[in-house]
Design a protein around this motif. Structure first.
Motif: not given
Ligand SMILES: Nc1ncnc2c1ncn2[C@@H]1O[C@H](COP(=O)(O)OP(=O)(O)O)[C@@H](O)[C@H]1O
Ligand SMILES: Nc1ncnc2c1ncn2[C@H]1C[C@H](O)[C@@H](COP(=O)(O)OP(=O)(O)O)O1
Ligand SMILES: [Mg+2]
Length: 189
Positions: A112-113, A160-161, A166-167, A180-182
């Motif tokens: 989640y960007v 999220e449940k 990953r924000k 951060i994505v990596e």
């Protein structure tokens, strides 16, 4: 499908396409962008493409069945060469997530960007100088943002449940976002 699914989510102009390109280069995932698939249909000049163009120009969502069928077709076409699927721009509403799970499978990760509305508008206006996209204009951008907060943000809460979200702060420069994505993708293995 035996390969895994990673979803790329975020508002218009948050940097989904930019990060997807970098993921493909490093990890060899098959990138399926619902927007690119739709724009290819528009470019084909088909009757269906004309209808899609009108919807996209208004900043609205195209019918769920149309977009899911396109994604599924593209997946099948690339089934034997894919290490994993990176799905960009889908789901845009909770119902799309539910249908994906029924017809295709459960995603392993949702990236989640996240950027501020103000940042997204600024980036899209800049992109509009060269993109040629019918929806990169002030009026459509505003509608897309409204719809994003109304329909798409709830998708994140929905996933999220099952703890796959990953924000990622996409206010940062592209390479910092990608670092951060990596990390998030490396944790999958
Ligand atoms: N982290 C970033 N910092 C600055 N500009 C960015 C960043 N990520 C993307 N952009 C720029 O913002 C615009 C929108 O990015 P894009 O990847 O097309 O977003 P989306 O696919 O989510 O609409 C592009 O012009 C891109 O170059
Ligand atoms: N999953 C989906 N469901 C319905 N409409 C979609 C869709 N994905 C894309 N569209 C339509 C409406 C979007 O405003 C337009 C552009 O999508 P996009 O290319 O993913 O935009 P962006 O990457 O700028 O966020 O295409
Ligand atoms: Mg995009």
């Amino acid at each position: 499908f035996t390969a895994s699914f990673v979803l790329m989510s975020g508002g218009p102009g948050s940097g989904k396409g930019t990060q997807c390109e970098k993921i493909v280069a490093k990890y060899g995932y098959t990138h399926l962008s619902s927007g690119d698939l739709l724009r290819a249909e528009v470019a084909s000049g088909s009757e269906r493409g004309k209808q899609l163009q009108a919807i996209m120009q208004k900043g609205e969502l195209v019918p769920l069945d149309t977009v899911l069928d396109m994604i599924k077709e593209a997946m099948i076409a690339k089934a034997d060469v894919s290490k994993g699927y990176l799905i960009d721009g889908y789901p845009r509403e909770v119902k799309q997530g539910e249908e994906f799970e029924k017809k295709i499978g459960a995603p392993a990760l949702l990236l989640y960007v996240d950027a501020k509305a103000e940042t997204m508008v600024k980036r899209l206006m800049k992109r509009g100088e060269t993109s040629g996209r019918a929806d990169d204009n002030e009026e459509t951008i505003k509608k897309r943002l409204d719809l994003y907060y109304k329909a798409t943000e709830p998708v994140i809460a929905y996933y999220e449940k099952c703890s796959i979200v990953r924000k990622i702060n996409s206010e940062l420069p592209v390479d910092e976002v990608f670092a951060i994505v990596e990390k998030a993708i490396d944790e999958l293995k």
